[in-house]
Design a protein around this motif. Structure first.
Motif, PDB file in Angstrom:
ATOM      1  N   PHE A 196      42.995  48.708  25.168  1.00  0.00           N
ATOM      2  CA  PHE A 196      44.381  48.681  25.762  1.00  0.00           C
ATOM      3  C   PHE A 196      44.297  48.037  27.000  1.00  0.00           C
ATOM      4  O   PHE A 196      45.338  47.098  27.260  1.00  0.00           O
ATOM      5  CB  PHE A 196      44.944  50.207  25.803  1.00  0.00           C
ATOM      6  CG  PHE A 196      46.437  49.887  26.439  1.00  0.00           C
ATOM      7  CD1 PHE A 196      47.240  49.643  25.309  1.00  0.00           C
ATOM      8  CD2 PHE A 196      46.883  50.369  27.401  1.00  0.00           C
ATOM      9  CE1 PHE A 196      48.736  49.561  25.743  1.00  0.00           C
ATOM     10  CE2 PHE A 196      47.949  49.982  28.000  1.00  0.00           C
ATOM     11  CZ  PHE A 196      49.054  49.834  26.744  1.00  0.00           C
ATOM     12  N   ALA A 197      43.401  48.286  27.869  1.00  0.00           N
ATOM     13  CA  ALA A 197      43.401  47.726  29.302  1.00  0.00           C
ATOM     14  C   ALA A 197      43.393  46.310  29.031  1.00  0.00           C
ATOM     15  O   ALA A 197      43.701  45.453  29.899  1.00  0.00           O
ATOM     16  CB  ALA A 197      42.249  48.267  30.174  1.00  0.00           C
ATOM     17  N   ARG A 198      42.323  45.867  28.172  1.00  0.00           N
ATOM     18  CA  ARG A 198      42.150  44.397  27.710  1.00  0.00           C
ATOM     19  C   ARG A 198      43.545  43.529  27.651  1.00  0.00           C
ATOM     20  O   ARG A 198      43.695  42.522  27.969  1.00  0.00           O
ATOM     21  CB  ARG A 198      41.190  44.205  26.658  1.00  0.00           C
ATOM     22  CG  ARG A 198      40.672  42.808  26.583  1.00  0.00           C
ATOM     23  CD  ARG A 198      39.682  42.168  27.331  1.00  0.00           C
ATOM     24  NE  ARG A 198      40.352  41.552  28.390  1.00  0.00           N
ATOM     25  CZ  ARG A 198      40.221  41.101  29.724  1.00  0.00           C
ATOM     26  NH1 ARG A 198      38.779  41.054  29.900  1.00  0.00           N
ATOM     27  NH2 ARG A 198      40.731  40.356  30.554  1.00  0.00           N
ATOM     28  N   ARG A 199      44.381  44.233  26.783  1.00  0.00           N
ATOM     29  CA  ARG A 199      45.580  43.658  26.471  1.00  0.00           C
ATOM     30  C   ARG A 199      46.385  43.392  27.798  1.00  0.00           C
ATOM     31  O   ARG A 199      47.000  42.284  27.674  1.00  0.00           O
ATOM     32  CB  ARG A 199      46.367  44.646  25.481  1.00  0.00           C
ATOM     33  CG  ARG A 199      45.789  44.677  24.169  1.00  0.00           C
ATOM     34  CD  ARG A 199      46.327  45.654  23.286  1.00  0.00           C
ATOM     35  NE  ARG A 199      47.707  45.210  22.967  1.00  0.00           N
ATOM     36  CZ  ARG A 199      48.674  46.057  22.722  1.00  0.00           C
ATOM     37  NH1 ARG A 199      48.406  47.407  22.639  1.00  0.00           N
ATOM     38  NH2 ARG A 199      49.904  45.694  22.533  1.00  0.00           N
ATOM     39  N   VAL A 200      46.221  44.326  28.885  1.00  0.00           N
ATOM     40  CA  VAL A 200      47.289  44.225  29.630  1.00  0.00           C
ATOM     41  C   VAL A 200      46.707  43.203  30.643  1.00  0.00           C
ATOM     42  O   VAL A 200      47.405  42.333  31.050  1.00  0.00           O
ATOM     43  CB  VAL A 200      47.185  45.565  30.424  1.00  0.00           C
ATOM     44  CG1 VAL A 200      47.877  45.335  31.919  1.00  0.00           C
ATOM     45  CG2 VAL A 200      47.945  46.868  29.871  1.00  0.00           C
ATOM     46  N   SER A 201      45.581  43.168  30.659  1.00  0.00           N
ATOM     47  CA  SER A 201      44.812  41.991  31.606  1.00  0.00           C
ATOM     48  C   SER A 201      45.092  40.710  31.105  1.00  0.00           C
ATOM     49  O   SER A 201      45.453  39.760  31.747  1.00  0.00           O
ATOM     50  CB  SER A 201      43.357  42.222  31.830  1.00  0.00           C
ATOM     51  OG  SER A 201      43.227  43.331  32.515  1.00  0.00           O
ATOM     52  N   ASP A 202      44.931  40.573  29.728  1.00  0.00           N
ATOM     53  CA  ASP A 202      45.266  39.329  28.988  1.00  0.00           C
ATOM     54  C   ASP A 202      46.664  38.757  29.300  1.00  0.00           C
ATOM     55  O   ASP A 202      46.949  37.499  29.196  1.00  0.00           O
ATOM     56  CB  ASP A 202      44.801  39.472  27.640  1.00  0.00           C
ATOM     57  CG  ASP A 202      43.455  39.497  27.075  1.00  0.00           C
ATOM     58  OD1 ASP A 202      42.726  38.991  28.030  1.00  0.00           O
ATOM     59  OD2 ASP A 202      43.186  39.721  25.973  1.00  0.00           O
ATOM     60  N   TRP A 203      47.725  39.620  29.306  1.00  0.00           N
ATOM     61  CA  TRP A 203      48.841  39.543  29.543  1.00  0.00           C
ATOM     62  C   TRP A 203      49.158  38.628  30.715  1.00  0.00           C
ATOM     63  O   TRP A 203      49.881  37.681  30.995  1.00  0.00           O
ATOM     64  CB  TRP A 203      49.899  40.498  29.499  1.00  0.00           C
ATOM     65  CG  TRP A 203      51.312  40.266  29.307  1.00  0.00           C
ATOM     66  CD1 TRP A 203      52.080  39.339  28.723  1.00  0.00           C
ATOM     67  CD2 TRP A 203      52.430  41.023  30.116  1.00  0.00           C
ATOM     68  NE1 TRP A 203      53.233  39.332  29.328  1.00  0.00           N
ATOM     69  CE2 TRP A 203      53.710  40.500  29.931  1.00  0.00           C
ATOM     70  CE3 TRP A 203      52.314  42.084  30.853  1.00  0.00           C
ATOM     71  CZ2 TRP A 203      54.747  40.824  30.485  1.00  0.00           C
ATOM     72  CZ3 TRP A 203      53.470  42.694  31.392  1.00  0.00           C
ATOM     73  CH2 TRP A 203      54.708  41.958  31.359  1.00  0.00           C
ATOM     74  N   PHE A 204      48.386  38.982  31.820  1.00  0.00           N
ATOM     75  CA  PHE A 204      48.477  38.263  33.265  1.00  0.00           C
ATOM     76  C   PHE A 204      47.398  37.355  33.380  1.00  0.00           C
ATOM     77  O   PHE A 204      47.138  36.824  34.323  1.00  0.00           O
ATOM     78  CB  PHE A 204      48.134  39.502  34.081  1.00  0.00           C
ATOM     79  CG  PHE A 204      49.192  40.605  34.554  1.00  0.00           C
ATOM     80  CD1 PHE A 204      50.485  39.951  35.010  1.00  0.00           C
ATOM     81  CD2 PHE A 204      49.164  41.798  33.852  1.00  0.00           C
ATOM     82  CE1 PHE A 204      51.350  41.073  35.369  1.00  0.00           C
ATOM     83  CE2 PHE A 204      50.255  42.706  34.035  1.00  0.00           C
ATOM     84  CZ  PHE A 204      51.350  42.150  34.646  1.00  0.00           C
ATOM     85  N   LEU A 205      46.884  36.618  31.853  1.00  0.00           N
ATOM     86  CA  LEU A 205      45.920  35.801  32.145  1.00  0.00           C
ATOM     87  C   LEU A 205      44.905  36.081  32.846  1.00  0.00           C
ATOM     88  O   LEU A 205      44.022  35.092  33.538  1.00  0.00           O
ATOM     89  CB  LEU A 205      46.334  34.334  32.537  1.00  0.00           C
ATOM     90  CG  LEU A 205      47.488  33.601  31.559  1.00  0.00           C
ATOM     91  CD1 LEU A 205      48.467  34.265  31.314  1.00  0.00           C
ATOM     92  CD2 LEU A 205      47.789  32.315  32.019  1.00  0.00           C
ATOM     93  N   HIS A 206      44.371  37.259  33.267  1.00  0.00           N
ATOM     94  CA  HIS A 206      43.354  38.026  33.832  1.00  0.00           C
ATOM     95  C   HIS A 206      42.049  38.029  33.240  1.00  0.00           C
ATOM     96  O   HIS A 206      41.878  39.262  32.565  1.00  0.00           O
ATOM     97  CB  HIS A 206      43.764  39.256  34.510  1.00  0.00           C
ATOM     98  CG  HIS A 206      42.724  39.709  35.601  1.00  0.00           C
ATOM     99  ND1 HIS A 206      42.710  41.178  35.811  1.00  0.00           N
ATOM    100  CD2 HIS A 206      41.858  39.085  36.260  1.00  0.00           C
ATOM    101  CE1 HIS A 206      41.902  41.222  36.470  1.00  0.00           C
ATOM    102  NE2 HIS A 206      41.153  40.085  36.874  1.00  0.00           N
ATOM    103  N   THR A 207      41.713  36.788  32.690  1.00  0.00           N
ATOM    104  CA  THR A 207      40.650  36.996  31.680  1.00  0.00           C
ATOM    105  C   THR A 207      39.130  37.283  32.082  1.00  0.00           C
ATOM    106  O   THR A 207      38.396  37.672  31.107  1.00  0.00           O
ATOM    107  CB  THR A 207      40.757  35.395  30.978  1.00  0.00           C
ATOM    108  OG1 THR A 207      40.196  34.613  31.822  1.00  0.00           O
ATOM    109  CG2 THR A 207      41.983  35.314  30.180  1.00  0.00           C
ATOM    110  N   ALA A 208      39.007  37.093  33.372  1.00  0.00           N
ATOM    111  CA  ALA A 208      37.726  37.424  34.088  1.00  0.00           C
ATOM    112  C   ALA A 208      37.769  38.650  34.851  1.00  0.00           C
ATOM    113  O   ALA A 208      38.030  38.643  36.111  1.00  0.00           O
ATOM    114  CB  ALA A 208      36.997  36.304  34.850  1.00  0.00           C
ATOM    115  N   VAL A 209      37.640  39.674  34.307  1.00  0.00           N
ATOM    116  CA  VAL A 209      37.875  40.960  35.413  1.00  0.00           C
ATOM    117  C   VAL A 209      36.819  41.235  36.053  1.00  0.00           C
ATOM    118  O   VAL A 209      35.628  41.421  35.141  1.00  0.00           O
ATOM    119  CB  VAL A 209      38.252  42.385  34.199  1.00  0.00           C
ATOM    120  CG1 VAL A 209      38.255  43.638  35.305  1.00  0.00           C
ATOM    121  CG2 VAL A 209      39.509  42.013  33.411  1.00  0.00           C
ATOM    122  N   SER A 210      36.863  41.257  37.245  1.00  0.00           N
ATOM    123  CA  SER A 210      35.623  41.621  38.153  1.00  0.00           C
ATOM    124  C   SER A 210      35.192  43.060  38.395  1.00  0.00           C
ATOM    125  O   SER A 210      36.136  43.792  37.995  1.00  0.00           O
ATOM    126  CB  SER A 210      36.005  41.016  39.716  1.00  0.00           C
ATOM    127  OG  SER A 210      36.368  39.585  39.526  1.00  0.00           O
TER     128      SER A 210
END
Length: 328
Positions: A196-210
């Motif tokens: 689910f957290a990945r879906r949220v990050s993908d919505w913001f085009l935040h594909t490379a979570v540090s």
């Protein structure tokens, strides 16, 4: 930002934490708008993607009214909370300069909420206020790299790290900028699962979570535009030894080159002598302390490795074209 697609069924999400989690943001005038948005938008998006209220967001100021951000945008805010209520986590968000962060009412509110069991967090300059409130004693924490020097001078025993964020069960600190997106990903994953957290990050085009301990700044090679191994070792050491500068011989030994070769490297790659580069790094540190800390000019001179306030002032005027007192 466009709206997300209609929420899909997520049995794992619905099984985790049905009760909304209330997150508060204490806004210090001049707070960094990007840091604030990065810290709250992921939770709003999580609500929309889940199709239900997972998080309730509240905004606080020293008094009821509007708090003005660094860019002039205004956020309506409630008065500082007196009790815990339903608050789960409260972040203090600050930008600008540390000399504007003497906020006794906010310090008191943070201490009160911490005693009541609220998880306390700081965004960008927010960790400085947490330290001033006594909430980071003997704890590792982070802050925006620009404020690191002023924080160490104000709190000499601080266990400051250069991580993007530090997450403890009852304390959260984050360097600001876009790093809160990384932190929010972790917090949402803790509650709702990684998918689910990945879906949220993908919505913001935040594909490379540090990762939490990833660096805040670009590498030394990127910042100085150099790639010679010996030069990188010396530049990194210069940045770490502003208070007690090392001599050319010691630096050459660290880099495993001769002093003469070290001088040639600086002139060829940087267009500056070894001494001029070292002095520029120390003076840049001094400039940050002048702008951000209440230290006397003599104390700043010592913190930058100068033998006296007069020597510091002469070097400062020559480098920046104005005196340290005029800068302040």
């Amino acid at each position: 930002m466009s709206q997300p697609h209609a929420p899909t069924s997520n049995k794992a999400s619905s099984a985790l934490g049905d009760r909304p989690q209330e997150i508060g943001y204490i806004l210090v005038p001049g707070f960094a708008l990007l840091s604030f948005a990065s810290a709250c938008e992921p939770f709003r998006a999580a609500n929309q993607l889940a199709g239900r209220v997972l998080y309730r967001l509240r905004y606080f100021g020293e008094a009821e009214g509007r708090v003005v951000s660094s860019s002039g945008a205004e956020i309506p805010a409630e008065e500082l909370p007196c009790g815990r209520g339903s608050l789960h986590t409260v972040f203090v968000c600050a930008g600008g300069e540390p000399n504007a962060w003497n906020r006794p009412a906010i310090h008191a509110a943070l201490r009160r909420l911490a005693r009541l069991g609220v998880r306390i967090g700081g965004i960008s300059g927010g960790p400085y206020l947490m330290a001033a409130a006594g909430l980071l004693v003997d704890r590792a924490f982070t802050i925006h790299w620009e404020h690191a020097g002023a924080t160490i001078e104000a709190f000499p025993q601080a266990r400051l790290t250069r991580a993007r964020y530090v997450a403890d069960p009852d304390r959260l600190t984050c360097g600001g900028g876009v790093a809160p997106l990384d932190m929010a990903h972790t917090l949402i994953a803790e509650r709702m699962g990684t998918a689910f957290a990945r879906r949220v990050s993908d919505w913001f085009l935040h594909t490379a979570v540090s990762a939490a301990d990833d660096p805040q700044r670009a590498s030394t090679a990127e910042r100085y535009g150099v790639h010679h191994p010996a030069l990188l070792i010396v530049l990194e050491t210069m940045e770490k030894t502003v208070e007690a500068p090392l001599g050319r011989q010691a630096m050459a030994r660290l880099a495993a080159v001769s002093e003469r070769h070290l001088d040639r490297l600086f002139l060829d790659k940087q267009g500056l002598s070894f001494s001029a580069q070292y002095r520029a790094i120390r003076l840049a540190h001094g400039r940050r302390l002048l702008r951000q800390s209440p230290l006397r000019i003599g104390e700043i001179a010592t913190a930058c490795g100068f033998s006296s306030a007069a020597h510091f002032s002469r070097s400062y005027r020559s480098h920046f074209g104005c005196s340290p007192s005029a800068e302040r």
